[in-house]
Write an enzyme that holds these catalytic residues in place. Structure first.
Site, PDB file in Angstrom:
ATOM      1  N   SER A  58      16.165 192.503 -66.900  1.00  0.00           N
ATOM      2  CA  SER A  58      17.560 192.225 -66.544  1.00  0.00           C
ATOM      3  C   SER A  58      18.043 190.836 -66.951  1.00  0.00           C
ATOM      4  O   SER A  58      19.238 190.532 -66.801  1.00  0.00           O
ATOM      5  CB  SER A  58      17.768 192.407 -65.036  1.00  0.00           C
ATOM      6  OG  SER A  58      17.899 193.768 -64.732  1.00  0.00           O
ATOM      7  N   LYS A  61      21.140 190.494 -68.992  1.00  0.00           N
ATOM      8  CA  LYS A  61      22.509 190.400 -68.469  1.00  0.00           C
ATOM      9  C   LYS A  61      23.114 189.004 -68.648  1.00  0.00           C
ATOM     10  O   LYS A  61      24.314 188.832 -68.434  1.00  0.00           O
ATOM     11  CB  LYS A  61      22.532 190.807 -67.000  1.00  0.00           C
ATOM     12  CG  LYS A  61      22.155 192.268 -66.757  1.00  0.00           C
ATOM     13  CD  LYS A  61      22.336 192.665 -65.299  1.00  0.00           C
ATOM     14  CE  LYS A  61      21.953 194.101 -65.042  1.00  0.00           C
ATOM     15  NZ  LYS A  61      20.510 194.299 -64.841  1.00  0.00           N
ATOM     16  N   SER A 118      22.010 192.081 -59.604  1.00  0.00           N
ATOM     17  CA  SER A 118      21.581 192.634 -60.882  1.00  0.00           C
ATOM     18  C   SER A 118      21.952 194.105 -61.027  1.00  0.00           C
ATOM     19  O   SER A 118      21.179 194.915 -61.555  1.00  0.00           O
ATOM     20  CB  SER A 118      20.060 192.463 -61.056  1.00  0.00           C
ATOM     21  OG  SER A 118      19.686 192.618 -62.396  1.00  0.00           O
ATOM     22  N   LYS A 225      19.363 184.050 -63.764  1.00  0.00           N
ATOM     23  CA  LYS A 225      19.169 185.497 -63.782  1.00  0.00           C
ATOM     24  C   LYS A 225      17.693 185.857 -63.768  1.00  0.00           C
ATOM     25  O   LYS A 225      16.894 185.284 -64.497  1.00  0.00           O
ATOM     26  CB  LYS A 225      19.816 186.114 -65.035  1.00  0.00           C
ATOM     27  CG  LYS A 225      19.902 187.624 -64.984  1.00  0.00           C
ATOM     28  CD  LYS A 225      20.909 188.086 -63.958  1.00  0.00           C
ATOM     29  CE  LYS A 225      20.710 189.530 -63.560  1.00  0.00           C
ATOM     30  NZ  LYS A 225      19.499 189.782 -62.747  1.00  0.00           N
TER      31      LYS A 225
END
Length: 382
Positions: A58, A61, A118, A225
């Site tokens: 993730s 992202k 997320s 993130k």
């Protein structure tokens, strides 16, 4: 004998005092792939297998959020708009807020869900809002990666999910993640989301908890993130700021969540302990440069763009600047034309040079204007 011993000790002390400050050895980092980058300058302070191509989960992202923020800045998306979940967005697995097809959320709640929890379904809905489809958005992701010089990167989706066969080519590197993280941090508003620890959406009916535990437990943390899949391992792009210095630490393919957070903390601690960001003191008066055959006799130059400089902490009190200007310049002079150099030294070493330039254009005298000037000079002489 005693005099010789004293003399030797004095020499030893003098020698040690003249030695340059020695920076601490690099941090112990368990992460298989890692990098530490200064956000302001892009300078790499530490790296370990930083160009190894790995699955980012993730952390993908970061690029998704970058394109959304750019679309908002450019007016292609609006902060006031609502985003509608398509069937494709609602069907996304993994981390999610369980959007239903046709459900609408505000831009604020969509972003909050992606950054804090997320949410893959919200990431897909935002991608579709930007480009019309996830496939078109992925093309934009790869184009932006090329523009940023991310040579280790190829995206196949906007989420980082890697359970489909085509996701085998969804790869990037710690270095490239640091590059796109740095670009995302240029959008200050994103920090309003990346620094949230806990919040809610749907009028308080659905709770969000930040997957980045550094936001709660690391001083100065600003983002950014997390990511995890069984194939990618535990990944993290972490950012933090102290005393004007903002750092980005990226770790990939860690064995556990605790390993990724400890590795990122070790990198950030090393950076804050050993480096400082310094803005050189520029003289208020840089002087003037005579203009030959110009419509003005002199021009007052300016520093092109004052840039902060990353230094070893031990040198931050030893910064000095010197100015060198051209003896003269012949017209026409273009705006931005180099007229000199500001040299920055620290500890006797040159650490930066910055152009000194013309703030505006200076036209060249016409033949008629030159004739008038000559006649005026002759009149004064007589």
């Amino acid at each position: 004998m005693w005099k010789r011993l004293c003399g030797a000790l004095v020499c030893l002390c003098l020698t040690v005092s003249l030695l340059p400050a020695v920076r601490a050895a690099g941090p112990e980092v368990a992460a298989p792939s890692a990098i530490l980058m200064d956000a302001a300058t892009g300078q790499v302070l530490y790296e370990k297998n930083s160009h190894e191509r790995l699955r980012p989960a993730s952390v993908t992202k970061v690029m998704t959020l970058l394109l959304v923020m750019e679309a908002l800045d450019q007016g292609r998306l609006s902060w006031d708009q609502t985003v509608t979940a398509s069937a494709a967005a609602a069907a996304k697995g993994g981390s999610q807020v369980y959007l239903e097809e046709g459900e609408q959320m505000t831009m604020d709640e969509m972003l909050k869900s992606v950054v804090v929890s997320s949410a893959n379904d919200c990431a897909t809905a935002l991608a579709e809002a930007v480009a019309g489809s996830e496939a078109a958005f992925v093309e934009m992701m790869n184009e932006r990666a090329v523009e940023l010089g991310m040579e280790d990167t190829h995206f196949v989706n906007c989420t980082g999910l890697d359970d489909e066969p085509e996701a085998e080519s969804h790869l990037t590197s710690a270095y490239d993640i640091a590059v796109m993280s740095r670009e995302l941090l240029q959008h200050e508003k994103i920090k309003e989301y990346t620094t949230i620890w806990m919040d809610t959406v749907r009028d308080g009916q659905f709770g969000l908890s930040n997957t980045n535990k550094l936001i709660r437990f690391y001083q100065g943390a600003t983002g950014l993130k997390t990511g995890y899949t069984s194939s990618a391992g535990h990944c993290l792009s972490a950012s933090a700021e102290r005393d004007g210095l903002e750092l980005i630490a990226v770790v990939l393919n860690c064995k556990s969540s605790s390993e990724r957070f400890e590795s990122a903390k070790a990198l950030l601690d090393y950076g804050f302990a050993n480096y400082a960001l310094v803005t050189p003191q520029v003289p208020e008066d840089l002087g003037t440069v005579p203009v030959v055959l110009g419509t003005v006799d002199t021009i007052t130059p300016v520093l092109e763009t004052p840039q902060p400089i990353l230094l070893d902490k031990g040198l931050q009190t030893q910064v000095e600047t010197t100015v060198e200007l051209a003896e003269s310049v012949e017209a026409p002079v273009e705006q931005g034309q180099k007229l000199g150099t500001l040299t920055v030294t620290a500890g006797g070493q040159v650490v930066a040079t910055m152009p000194i330039v013309a703030p505006e254009r200076v036209e060249r005298l016409t033949w008629w204007q030159m004739t008038v000037e000559i006649l005026r000079g002759m009149w004064v002489t007589f």
